[in-house]
Design a protein around this motif. Structure first.
Motif, short mmCIF file in Angstrom:
data_model
loop_
_atom_site.label_atom_id
_atom_site.label_comp_id
_atom_site.label_asym_id
_atom_site.label_seq_id
_atom_site.Cartn_x
_atom_site.Cartn_y
_atom_site.Cartn_z
N ASP A 217 -69.79 -90.51 -61.01
CA ASP A 217 -69.18 -91.12 -62.20
C ASP A 217 -68.24 -90.12 -62.87
OD1 ASP A 217 -70.82 -89.33 -63.55
OD2 ASP A 217 -72.20 -90.87 -64.30
N GLU A 218 -67.80 -90.44 -64.09
CA GLU A 218 -66.81 -89.60 -64.75
C GLU A 218 -67.30 -88.20 -65.04
OE1 GLU A 218 -67.57 -92.88 -67.90
OE2 GLU A 218 -67.59 -92.73 -65.73
N ASN A 219 -68.62 -88.01 -65.15
CA ASN A 219 -69.12 -86.67 -65.41
C ASN A 219 -68.75 -85.72 -64.28
OD1 ASN A 219 -70.82 -87.17 -67.94
ND2 ASN A 219 -71.59 -88.73 -66.55
N GLY A 220 -68.84 -86.20 -63.05
CA GLY A 220 -68.44 -85.38 -61.91
C GLY A 220 -66.95 -85.11 -61.90
N TYR A 221 -66.14 -86.13 -62.21
CA TYR A 221 -64.69 -85.96 -62.21
C TYR A 221 -64.24 -85.01 -63.32
CZ TYR A 221 -63.37 -89.38 -58.64
OH TYR A 221 -63.16 -90.03 -57.45
N LEU A 222 -64.85 -85.14 -64.49
CA LEU A 222 -64.48 -84.24 -65.60
C LEU A 222 -64.86 -82.81 -65.27
CD1 LEU A 222 -65.52 -86.50 -68.59
CD2 LEU A 222 -63.19 -85.97 -67.85
N ALA A 223 -66.01 -82.63 -64.62
CA ALA A 223 -66.41 -81.29 -64.22
C ALA A 223 -65.43 -80.71 -63.20
CB ALA A 223 -67.83 -81.31 -63.64
N ALA A 224 -64.90 -81.56 -62.34
CA ALA A 224 -63.90 -81.10 -61.37
C ALA A 224 -62.65 -80.59 -62.07
CB ALA A 224 -63.55 -82.23 -60.40
N ILE A 225 -62.20 -81.32 -63.09
CA ILE A 225 -61.01 -80.87 -63.83
C ILE A 225 -61.32 -79.61 -64.62
CG2 ILE A 225 -59.42 -81.45 -65.70
CD1 ILE A 225 -59.45 -84.33 -64.72
N ASP A 226 -62.45 -79.60 -65.32
CA ASP A 226 -62.79 -78.44 -66.15
C ASP A 226 -63.08 -77.19 -65.32
OD1 ASP A 226 -62.59 -80.08 -68.37
OD2 ASP A 226 -64.74 -80.45 -68.52
N GLY A 227 -63.50 -77.39 -64.07
CA GLY A 227 -63.86 -76.27 -63.22
C GLY A 227 -62.76 -75.89 -62.25
N PRO A 228 -62.85 -76.32 -60.99
CA PRO A 228 -61.91 -75.83 -59.97
C PRO A 228 -60.45 -76.21 -60.21
CG PRO A 228 -63.35 -77.55 -59.07
CD PRO A 228 -63.92 -77.15 -60.40
N ILE A 229 -60.20 -77.41 -60.73
CA ILE A 229 -58.80 -77.82 -60.91
C ILE A 229 -58.12 -76.98 -61.98
CG2 ILE A 229 -57.28 -79.71 -61.61
CD1 ILE A 229 -59.32 -81.63 -60.28
N ALA A 230 -58.78 -76.83 -63.13
CA ALA A 230 -58.20 -76.02 -64.21
C ALA A 230 -58.00 -74.58 -63.77
CB ALA A 230 -59.08 -76.09 -65.46
N ALA A 231 -58.99 -74.03 -63.07
CA ALA A 231 -58.88 -72.64 -62.62
C ALA A 231 -57.74 -72.48 -61.62
CB ALA A 231 -60.20 -72.19 -62.00
N ALA A 232 -57.63 -73.40 -60.67
CA ALA A 232 -56.59 -73.30 -59.66
C ALA A 232 -55.20 -73.50 -60.25
CB ALA A 232 -56.84 -74.33 -58.55
N PHE A 233 -55.04 -74.48 -61.10
CA PHE A 233 -53.74 -74.72 -61.71
C PHE A 233 -53.34 -73.56 -62.62
CE2 PHE A 233 -53.12 -79.65 -61.49
CZ PHE A 233 -53.28 -79.58 -60.12
N THR A 234 -54.31 -72.98 -63.32
CA THR A 234 -54.00 -71.84 -64.18
C THR A 234 -53.49 -70.66 -63.35
OG1 THR A 234 -55.62 -72.53 -65.83
CG2 THR A 234 -54.94 -70.22 -65.86
N ASP A 235 -54.14 -70.38 -62.23
CA ASP A 235 -53.68 -69.31 -61.35
C ASP A 235 -52.30 -69.61 -60.77
OD1 ASP A 235 -56.02 -67.94 -61.79
OD2 ASP A 235 -56.94 -68.47 -59.87
N PHE A 236 -52.05 -70.88 -60.45
CA PHE A 236 -50.78 -71.28 -59.82
C PHE A 236 -49.63 -71.29 -60.82
CE2 PHE A 236 -47.99 -74.64 -57.93
CZ PHE A 236 -47.69 -73.97 -56.75
N ASP A 237 -49.92 -71.64 -62.07
CA ASP A 237 -48.94 -71.64 -63.16
C ASP A 237 -47.74 -72.54 -62.87
OD1 ASP A 237 -47.84 -70.97 -65.62
OD2 ASP A 237 -46.86 -69.16 -64.86
N PRO A 238 -47.97 -73.86 -62.75
CA PRO A 238 -46.86 -74.76 -62.41
C PRO A 238 -45.93 -75.02 -63.60
CG PRO A 238 -48.84 -76.02 -62.86
CD PRO A 238 -49.24 -74.58 -62.91
N ASP A 239 -44.71 -75.41 -63.29
CA ASP A 239 -43.76 -75.84 -64.31
C ASP A 239 -43.86 -77.34 -64.57
OD1 ASP A 239 -42.29 -73.23 -64.47
OD2 ASP A 239 -41.93 -73.71 -62.37
N LEU A 240 -44.38 -78.07 -63.59
CA LEU A 240 -44.51 -79.53 -63.67
C LEU A 240 -45.84 -79.93 -63.07
CD1 LEU A 240 -43.32 -82.46 -64.02
CD2 LEU A 240 -42.32 -82.16 -61.72
#
Length: 343
Positions: A217-240
């Motif tokens: 459910d959404e708890n798993g999806y939100l954890a994915a964004i708060d965890g690996p997705i946010a960490a990976a995107f922060t390291d990548f530092d995209p413009d878009l």
């Protein structure tokens, strides 16, 4: 929000029994009539050169000829009519408009959302599949990278459609200027998107797959964004940041077993808006799947409401153990230092 839309996208009609029907857009438009602040923008069709930046030119010419000759079944799932080529060009053009509008500063209540069709995320470099002929998100990402006016060095794409975005995955698998994340139902069509598929060559580490177990459910999806997705995107530092926004992970969608509520899409949108703001990145949405007409329309409308000032309602529950196990494996594969107990 601003919604990119064209009547041309209704002319692609694979038949009354096909789930990817023009009624998807009609349902969204009808539901948005009840909302204030909705704007519609019609963009130019995408030209062959722009699409050929991510697709084989001979393949594109073959699709055009196939449609000019009346279309038919490209494969058992992917059907074209004469108007499909123009609809696909328009859908890709709307995706490029969304990226351009975001990069030109449209944000907040002006955040762009392209609702073109046919969808795109299953279209690979040289083939159509899964209802998709032209990979709209990939075309938009490359369009942003190729235009010096926008000063874009890196693009991040989050695909939250319930199916693995195999086309986008394949197109950028060896690219270091696009970070692609797909969060999808494990084992569902097209059967790809394993955790250990993380990119190769220059793109090593810039692909992240999060195959969630059925029932998440959404708890798993939100954890994915708060965890690996946010960490990976922060390291990548995209413009878009582009969202390949499918709505078929809804608990009432007819072709999946992920259990997202309508409210989940408000929460996911709000999380990604906050993350894009933190990264000082432009943000745009591009429609992918979603085949229960009522829940598709309701979910898109709730995304709009989120950008119109509505506060999403946070869930009370924790992610399931199976979802956490998946996220731990993703974090390990990408060597990201995130405390799963905090998710």
């Amino acid at each position: 929000m601003q919604f990119g839309y064209s009547e041309d996208c209704l002319a692609h009609d694979p038949g009354s029994r096909h789930p990817e029907s023009p009624d998807r857009l009609r349902a969204i438009r009808e539901r948005l009539k009840r909302k204030h602040g909705v704007e519609y923008v019609e963009a130019d069709p995408c030209d062959l050169e722009t699409m050929a930046a991510v697709h084989d030119r001979e393949y594109l010419e073959e699709v055009r000829e196939f449609c000019e000759n009346g279309g038919g079944n490209w494969d058992p799932d992917t059907t074209a009519v004469e108007a499909t080529w123009d609809a696909a060009r328009r859908s890709a053009g709307l995706a490029c408009w969304a990226a351009k509008a975001a990069l030109e500063g449209e944000t907040g209540r002006k955040t762009p959302f392209s609702i073109g069709r046919p969808p795109g995320h299953h279209a690979v470099y040289d083939d159509a599949m899964g209802f998709c002929f032209v990979n709209n998100a990939a075309v938009a990402a490359q369009y942003a990278l190729d235009h010096d006016d926008y000063d874009v060095d890196r693009v991040a794409i989050l695909d939250w459609d319930v199916h693995h975005g195999n086309g986008t995955h394949d197109i950028f698998y060896d690219s270091d200027d696009v970070f692609f994340v797909s969060i999808h139902e494990q084992g569902l069509y097209p059967g790809s998107g394993d955790i250990d598929e993380t990119g190769e060559g220059d793109g090593a580490g810039t692909t992240m797959n999060i195959p969630m177990p059925a029932g998440t459910d959404e708890n798993g999806y939100l954890a994915a964004i708060d965890g690996p997705i946010a960490a990976a995107f922060t390291d990548f530092d995209p413009d878009l940041v582009l969202i390949s926004a499918g709505f078929d992970a809804h608990q009432h969608d007819p072709i999946s077993r992920i259990r997202l509520s309508t409210e989940a899409y408000a929460l996911l949108s709000d999380r990604m808006r906050s993350l894009a703001d933190d990264l000082d990145a432009a943000l745009a949405f591009i429609l992918e799947g979603g085949y229960g007409l009522d829940v598709l329309a309701d979910s898109v409308a709730l995304v709009h409401e989120t950008f119109d000032g509505r506060e999403p309602i946070e869930p009370d529950d924790d992610p399931s153990d199976k979802a956490i196990d998946t996220l731990e494996d993703v974090l390990d594969e990408h060597d990201l230092d995130v405390d799963v107990d905090s998710l």
